[in-house]
Design a protein around this motif. Sequence first.
Motif, PDB file in Angstrom:
ATOM      1  N   CYS A 438       3.880 -24.738   9.442  1.00 14.97           N
ATOM      2  CA  CYS A 438       4.889 -25.259   8.504  1.00 14.97           C
ATOM      3  C   CYS A 438       5.569 -26.528   9.043  1.00 14.97           C
ATOM      4  CB  CYS A 438       5.924 -24.182   8.194  1.00 14.97           C
ATOM      5  SG  CYS A 438       5.145 -22.699   7.532  1.00 14.97           S
ATOM      6  N   TYR A 443       5.355 -29.545   2.558  1.00 13.57           N
ATOM      7  CA  TYR A 443       6.254 -28.630   1.850  1.00 13.57           C
ATOM      8  C   TYR A 443       7.283 -28.047   2.821  1.00 13.57           C
ATOM      9  CZ  TYR A 443       2.856 -28.755  -1.957  1.00 13.57           C
ATOM     10  OH  TYR A 443       2.035 -29.161  -2.966  1.00 13.57           O
ATOM     11  N   ASP A 444       8.386 -27.581   2.242  1.00 11.40           N
ATOM     12  CA  ASP A 444       9.446 -26.975   3.059  1.00 11.40           C
ATOM     13  C   ASP A 444       9.392 -25.459   2.873  1.00 11.40           C
ATOM     14  OD1 ASP A 444      11.719 -26.041   4.209  1.00 11.40           O
ATOM     15  OD2 ASP A 444      13.087 -27.491   3.246  1.00 11.40           O
ATOM     16  N   VAL A 445       9.110 -24.789   3.961  1.00 10.68           N
ATOM     17  CA  VAL A 445       8.927 -23.335   3.872  1.00 10.68           C
ATOM     18  C   VAL A 445      10.226 -22.600   3.521  1.00 10.68           C
ATOM     19  CG1 VAL A 445       9.276 -22.851   6.345  1.00 10.68           C
ATOM     20  CG2 VAL A 445       7.746 -21.397   5.002  1.00 10.68           C
TER      21      VAL A 445
HETATM   22  S1  SF4 Z   1       5.233 -24.719   4.201  1.00 10.59           S
HETATM   23 FE1  SF4 Z   1       4.058 -23.274   2.979  1.00 10.59          FE
HETATM   24  S2  SF4 Z   1       2.204 -24.397   2.425  1.00 10.59           S
HETATM   25 FE2  SF4 Z   1       3.137 -25.486   4.127  1.00 10.59          FE
HETATM   26  S3  SF4 Z   1       2.176 -24.658   5.956  1.00 10.59           S
HETATM   27 FE3  SF4 Z   1       4.041 -23.457   5.616  1.00 10.59          FE
HETATM   28  S4  SF4 Z   1       3.353 -21.719   4.414  1.00 10.59           S
HETATM   29 FE4  SF4 Z   1       1.722 -23.246   4.296  1.00 10.59          FE
END
Ligand code: SF4
Length: 507
Positions: A438, A443-445
């Motif tokens: 992450c 993307y923001d987890v």
């Molecule tokens: S934020 Fe979500 S999509 Fe990105 S690596 Fe982490 S779990 Fe995967």
Amino acid sequence: MKTLIPILGDQLSHQISSLSGQDKSQAVLLMVEVAEEAAYVPHHKAKIAYILSAMRHHAHDLESQGWQVDYVYLDDPQNCGNFTGEIVRAIEKHRPHKIRVTEAGEWRVKAMLDSWGDRFEIPVDIIPDTRFIASHSEFENWATDRKQLRMEFFYREMRRKTGLLMQGDKPEGGQWNYDSENRKPAKRDHQIPKPLHFPPDVLTLDVIDMVTVRFGNHIGRTANFGFAVTRADALRQQAHFLDVALPRFGDYQDAMLTDEPFLWHSILSPYINSGLLDPLELCRNVETRYREGLVPINAAEGFIRQVIGWREYVRGIYWFAGPDYVNRNALGASRPLPDFYWTGKTDMHCMAQSIGQTLDYAYAHHIQRLMITGNFALLAGINPVEVHQWYLAVYADAYEWVELPNTLGMSQFADGGMLASKPYASSGAYINRMSDYCRSCRYDVKQRTGPDACPFNALYWDFVARNAPMLRTNPRMAMPYKNWERMTGADQAALRSNAAKFLETLG
Ligand code: SF4
Ligand SMILES: Cc1cc2nc3c(=O)[nH]c(=O)nc-3n(C[C@H](O)[C@H](O)[C@H](O)COP(=O)(O)OP(=O)(O)OC[C@H]3O[C@@H](n4cnc5c(N)ncnc54)[C@H](O)[C@@H]3O)c2cc1C
């Protein structure tokens, strides 16, 4: 009085039951590279190269031990492209008085072997495969009339049967299962072992060239090809694993790190499944390391459970469930598999990593298969048959008997809970806890909704909500439903609309 002994591509063992007790001077072994097998799903190029090269090396080994081998190459102009046709040719050529073959590993091939009895005038003896610990009837006896099939209880039977990690009738260390100790996240500064790389020899290079030309449109790359293709080399990888990775196998069994495809895993499944390595012999070696004080109990037990527990259990389920198992779709999932499963091109870093290394090595470890690519397909409601065909195509260790129950049952819950007690579904939080993916993701987890939110979050709650009719009463799903029902209607709506928006982008 000759016996024709077909050796299938996953029977590359000198101990295979069809050879046992046979007179070398009265036997012809038939090995065929079958175009039909290589192409019925678009297998990874490295997988095809591994199997063909291992077959060719095995044929040389058998010949050097005095067996007569009739080997039919894929590009032999007379190769008719299917196994039964090649048996017809071999009967004309060798005039055997009977056929003797070790049973098939999957329903499709079983149907073929069963048809030989009617088709040919000579007797066809189909011999049980003794490489497994539980016979078909043992599994059936264990499973029949049980309310629920659970790996843990079957595994205990296998421990008792083999005596592995037992003290009399008690489990070694007082516990059957040390899984709770096997969930540590890994750190970059750990000394991470690498599996051995076996540079392709001339024979393997020939096979790779042929595969590149003939199966050029198949998935995957062969540039990193480093599989062992002989038993001797597979034993080297086994010894290397026991020495350098097994001690921490348990601790980091569920961990994932960016650009670390192998971690402390054994990378032995292609060799075990094709016959180069013997699973019980491997487990006895693991036990010896434990008894010599070289590895902790959570590592030894964790590894042995995978092999005599999970591996035997999924095989049992495959045959017990019958040939229609593949059509199960308990959650009614119908979305097509997104294209990025074939290219690795996605902004989701965890998916790009797991798919990318699959394309590079025909390998991903269990948690990547279960909690990344499998979890995503489950949450997104992808058609389980498409998911199954993908897993069958892309991994070097994939044969239907082991891949199908893992995919359809364990990962997609499409058998409605026959194999697993609950779906392996999780939001981004699990992935964040067990990996460093992450940190490098766009993307923001931590966000659940909005354009930057980790897609796994909204998809997870959408999965929970849309499958309530099927899963709400499952006691192991009580907590997620409690949490879902505690949310405000507006929160629920926002999550579902975020999921819907994301799913639209999958095409
Ligand atoms: S934020 Fe979500 S999509 Fe990105 S690596 Fe982490 S779990 Fe995967
Ligand atoms: C969706 C999905 C699909 C899978 N498809 C396959 C497949 O086609 N072929 C396959 O061999 N395994 C499959 N597995 C199980 C597991 O992921 C692989 O056996 C493992 O990743 C192989 O890598 P390794 O040899 O480094 O295993 P390690 O982590 O070192 O484990 C040691 C050994 O245990 C055995 N093992 C571990 N887990 C399982 C399991 N769940 N089922 C059967 N054997 C197991 C394997 O023989 C493996 O070599 C699948 C799992 C999932 C979730």
